[in-house]
Design a protein around this motif. Structure first.
Motif, PDB file in Angstrom:
ATOM      1  N   LEU A 157       0.737  -0.933  -0.378  1.00 40.88           N
ATOM      2  CA  LEU A 157      -0.438  -0.133  -0.108  1.00 40.88           C
ATOM      3  C   LEU A 157       1.097   1.070   0.210  1.00 40.88           C
ATOM      4  O   LEU A 157       1.961   1.129   1.079  1.00 40.88           O
ATOM      5  CB  LEU A 157      -0.845  -0.142   0.867  1.00 40.88           C
ATOM      6  CG  LEU A 157      -2.313  -1.247   1.394  1.00 40.88           C
ATOM      7  CD1 LEU A 157      -2.527  -0.956   3.092  1.00 40.88           C
ATOM      8  CD2 LEU A 157      -2.523  -1.106   0.214  1.00 40.88           C
ATOM      9  N   ILE A 158       1.219   1.709  -1.075  1.00 39.44           N
ATOM     10  CA  ILE A 158       2.155   3.289  -1.252  1.00 39.44           C
ATOM     11  C   ILE A 158       1.257   4.558  -1.859  1.00 39.44           C
ATOM     12  O   ILE A 158      -0.049   4.377  -2.451  1.00 39.44           O
ATOM     13  CB  ILE A 158       2.932   2.592  -2.361  1.00 39.44           C
ATOM     14  CG1 ILE A 158       3.660   1.817  -1.760  1.00 39.44           C
ATOM     15  CG2 ILE A 158       3.450   4.069  -2.287  1.00 39.44           C
ATOM     16  CD1 ILE A 158       4.550   0.967  -3.219  1.00 39.44           C
ATOM     17  N   ASP A 159       1.524   5.537  -0.718  1.00 36.75           N
ATOM     18  CA  ASP A 159       1.024   6.934  -0.445  1.00 36.75           C
ATOM     19  C   ASP A 159       1.576   7.749  -1.510  1.00 36.75           C
ATOM     20  O   ASP A 159       2.092   8.245  -0.528  1.00 36.75           O
ATOM     21  CB  ASP A 159       0.313   7.104   0.062  1.00 36.75           C
ATOM     22  CG  ASP A 159      -1.351   8.445   1.161  1.00 36.75           C
ATOM     23  OD1 ASP A 159      -1.325   8.408  -0.964  1.00 36.75           O
ATOM     24  OD2 ASP A 159      -1.601   8.328   2.151  1.00 36.75           O
ATOM     25  N   GLU A 160       1.449   7.982  -2.301  1.00 34.44           N
ATOM     26  CA  GLU A 160       1.753   9.102  -3.000  1.00 34.44           C
ATOM     27  C   GLU A 160       3.122   9.254  -2.741  1.00 34.44           C
ATOM     28  O   GLU A 160       3.484  10.204  -2.281  1.00 34.44           O
ATOM     29  CB  GLU A 160       1.396  10.358  -2.856  1.00 34.44           C
ATOM     30  CG  GLU A 160      -0.104  10.785  -3.085  1.00 34.44           C
ATOM     31  CD  GLU A 160      -0.667  12.105  -3.104  1.00 34.44           C
ATOM     32  OE1 GLU A 160       0.774  12.899  -3.320  1.00 34.44           O
ATOM     33  OE2 GLU A 160      -1.744  12.617  -2.252  1.00 34.44           O
ATOM     34  N   PRO A 161       4.183   8.377  -3.414  1.00 34.87           N
ATOM     35  CA  PRO A 161       5.745   8.190  -3.289  1.00 34.87           C
ATOM     36  C   PRO A 161       6.185   8.897  -3.598  1.00 34.87           C
ATOM     37  O   PRO A 161       7.433   9.469  -3.480  1.00 34.87           O
ATOM     38  CB  PRO A 161       5.827   6.956  -3.600  1.00 34.87           C
ATOM     39  CG  PRO A 161       4.597   6.067  -4.932  1.00 34.87           C
ATOM     40  CD  PRO A 161       3.596   7.041  -4.051  1.00 34.87           C
ATOM     41  N   THR A 162       5.987   9.510  -4.978  1.00 36.36           N
ATOM     42  CA  THR A 162       6.402  10.582  -5.810  1.00 36.36           C
ATOM     43  C   THR A 162       6.520  12.072  -5.718  1.00 36.36           C
ATOM     44  O   THR A 162       6.777  13.485  -6.535  1.00 36.36           O
ATOM     45  CB  THR A 162       6.178  10.638  -7.890  1.00 36.36           C
ATOM     46  OG1 THR A 162       5.150  11.306  -7.582  1.00 36.36           O
ATOM     47  CG2 THR A 162       6.532   9.219  -7.878  1.00 36.36           C
ATOM     48  N   LYS A 163       5.658  12.494  -4.503  1.00 35.83           N
ATOM     49  CA  LYS A 163       5.106  13.891  -4.169  1.00 35.83           C
ATOM     50  C   LYS A 163       6.314  14.449  -3.623  1.00 35.83           C
ATOM     51  O   LYS A 163       7.007  14.663  -2.933  1.00 35.83           O
ATOM     52  CB  LYS A 163       4.186  14.086  -3.257  1.00 35.83           C
ATOM     53  CG  LYS A 163       3.284  15.046  -2.753  1.00 35.83           C
ATOM     54  CD  LYS A 163       2.890  15.177  -1.575  1.00 35.83           C
ATOM     55  CE  LYS A 163       2.146  16.301  -1.449  1.00 35.83           C
ATOM     56  NZ  LYS A 163       1.322  16.549  -0.290  1.00 35.83           N
ATOM     57  N   GLY A 164       6.614  16.156  -4.971  1.00 36.50           N
ATOM     58  CA  GLY A 164       7.582  16.738  -4.170  1.00 36.50           C
ATOM     59  C   GLY A 164       9.112  16.347  -4.296  1.00 36.50           C
ATOM     60  O   GLY A 164      10.075  17.004  -4.326  1.00 36.50           O
ATOM     61  N   LEU A 165       9.564  15.551  -5.164  1.00 32.30           N
ATOM     62  CA  LEU A 165      10.513  15.048  -5.246  1.00 32.30           C
ATOM     63  C   LEU A 165      11.214  14.805  -6.704  1.00 32.30           C
ATOM     64  O   LEU A 165      10.196  14.785  -7.682  1.00 32.30           O
ATOM     65  CB  LEU A 165      10.676  13.074  -5.759  1.00 32.30           C
ATOM     66  CG  LEU A 165       9.902  12.783  -4.166  1.00 32.30           C
ATOM     67  CD1 LEU A 165       9.910  10.831  -4.213  1.00 32.30           C
ATOM     68  CD2 LEU A 165      11.038  13.082  -2.763  1.00 32.30           C
ATOM     69  N   ALA A 166      12.019  14.786  -6.806  1.00 33.82           N
ATOM     70  CA  ALA A 166      12.906  15.971  -8.611  1.00 33.82           C
ATOM     71  C   ALA A 166      12.996  14.334  -9.597  1.00 33.82           C
ATOM     72  O   ALA A 166      12.842  13.397  -8.707  1.00 33.82           O
ATOM     73  CB  ALA A 166      14.540  16.034  -7.840  1.00 33.82           C
ATOM     74  N   PRO A 167      12.575  14.996 -10.310  1.00 34.87           N
ATOM     75  CA  PRO A 167      12.771  13.709 -11.976  1.00 34.87           C
ATOM     76  C   PRO A 167      13.145  12.848 -11.602  1.00 34.87           C
ATOM     77  O   PRO A 167      12.884  11.662 -12.064  1.00 34.87           O
ATOM     78  CB  PRO A 167      12.367  14.655 -13.099  1.00 34.87           C
ATOM     79  CG  PRO A 167      12.062  16.051 -12.208  1.00 34.87           C
ATOM     80  CD  PRO A 167      13.060  16.549 -11.037  1.00 34.87           C
ATOM     81  N   ALA A 168      14.679  13.167 -11.305  1.00 38.66           N
ATOM     82  CA  ALA A 168      15.820  11.491 -11.586  1.00 38.66           C
ATOM     83  C   ALA A 168      15.568  10.485 -10.505  1.00 38.66           C
ATOM     84  O   ALA A 168      15.181   9.982 -10.698  1.00 38.66           O
ATOM     85  CB  ALA A 168      16.866  12.474 -11.063  1.00 38.66           C
ATOM     86  N   ILE A 169      14.889  10.891  -9.292  1.00 34.11           N
ATOM     87  CA  ILE A 169      14.787  10.076  -8.853  1.00 34.11           C
ATOM     88  C   ILE A 169      12.805   9.362  -8.735  1.00 34.11           C
ATOM     89  O   ILE A 169      12.456   8.499  -8.466  1.00 34.11           O
ATOM     90  CB  ILE A 169      14.056  10.646  -7.033  1.00 34.11           C
ATOM     91  CG1 ILE A 169      15.820  11.592  -6.673  1.00 34.11           C
ATOM     92  CG2 ILE A 169      13.623  10.146  -5.657  1.00 34.11           C
ATOM     93  CD1 ILE A 169      15.438  12.134  -5.273  1.00 34.11           C
TER      94      ILE A 169
END
Length: 240
Positions: A157-169
């Motif tokens: 269960l994963i909640d918004e893992p890319t929020k606010g992260l740099a494109p490379a990450i």
């Protein structure tokens, strides 16, 4: 196709607030299901309810044939459910290594699996003995995900893992989740980044006002701008 997780008529109350209003959906085993919706639609509340952090006030939640709506969070985790909260919850006073040791409930850390994780998140190797509280936001997110996958899990269960992260990450996260899926994991993910949702998702659920208002293939929603605007208020491209 076998359903690993099923919610049937699930309601959740938090204090005097009625958050979920009869949520019904299934998550297919070995697939990635995206859970989308406007802010406040009930997505995070759904994950919290599945994980037992908030108790369902009505309805049934079934994991691999077993009812779990009345189970405590530790018991649900023992059934093979990993949870990555939006808050990037890590133990700030512990090192990266200690955070992962605590997450490896079934025994010592598996060196082969660690090397696999380091391949996606090399910063974790670099800061192996550093306090988690000293990591950047992106590095904390890497650690939070690594904690969830340090051992094989039946369901993530994963909640918004890319929020606010740099494109490379974000690219590294997409590759990581794709590999996790290839290894047979089942994923239910809340995500607002369209590129990530399109790349990762097999199917999609859309929530509004605590209910599921749409279900279907992720590719079909990605190709239908009119449907995106009707369900989400704007095109998915605007969620990037």
């Amino acid at each position: 196709m076998t359903d690993l997780l099923t919610l049937a008529g699930v309601h959740t109350h938090v204090g005097r607030y009625h958050i979920l209003h009869g949520v019904d959906f299934s998550v297919a085993e070995g697939k990635t299901t995206m859970l989308l919706g406007r802010n406040g639609a009930g997505k995070t509340s759904t994950l919290r309810t599945i994980m037992g952090l908030w108790q369902a006030s009505a309805g049934q939640i079934t994991l691999d044939g077993q009812r779990i709506e009345a189970c405590a969070t530790p018991d649900i985790a023992q059934l093979g459910v990993g949870y990555v909260p939006e808050s990037m919850a890590v133990f700030s006073d512990l090192t990266v290594k200690e955070n992962l040791i605590l997450a490896a409930r079934d025994g010592p850390l598996d060196d082969t699996r660690l090397e696999w994780i380091f391949g996606f998140f090399p910063a974790l190797r670099r800061f192996w003995l550093s306090r988690a509280g000293a990591l950047s936001g992106g590095q904390k997110q890497m650690l939070s995900i690594a904690r969830a996958i340090v051992e094989p899990r039946k369901l993530l269960l994963i909640d918004e893992p890319t929020k606010g992260l740099a494109p490379a990450i974000v690219v590294a996260l997409i590759e990581c989740f794709a590999e996790i899926k290839r290894r047979g994991a089942t994923i239910l993910m809340v995500e607002q980044n369209f590129h990530a949702a399109r790349e990762i998702g097999d199917s999609v659920l859309v929530m509004d006002n605590g209910q599921i208002v749409h279900r279907g293939e992720m590719s079909a929603l990605a190709n239908d701008v009119a449907l995106q605007e009707r369900l989400l208020g704007l095109s998915l491209e605007a969620h990037q």
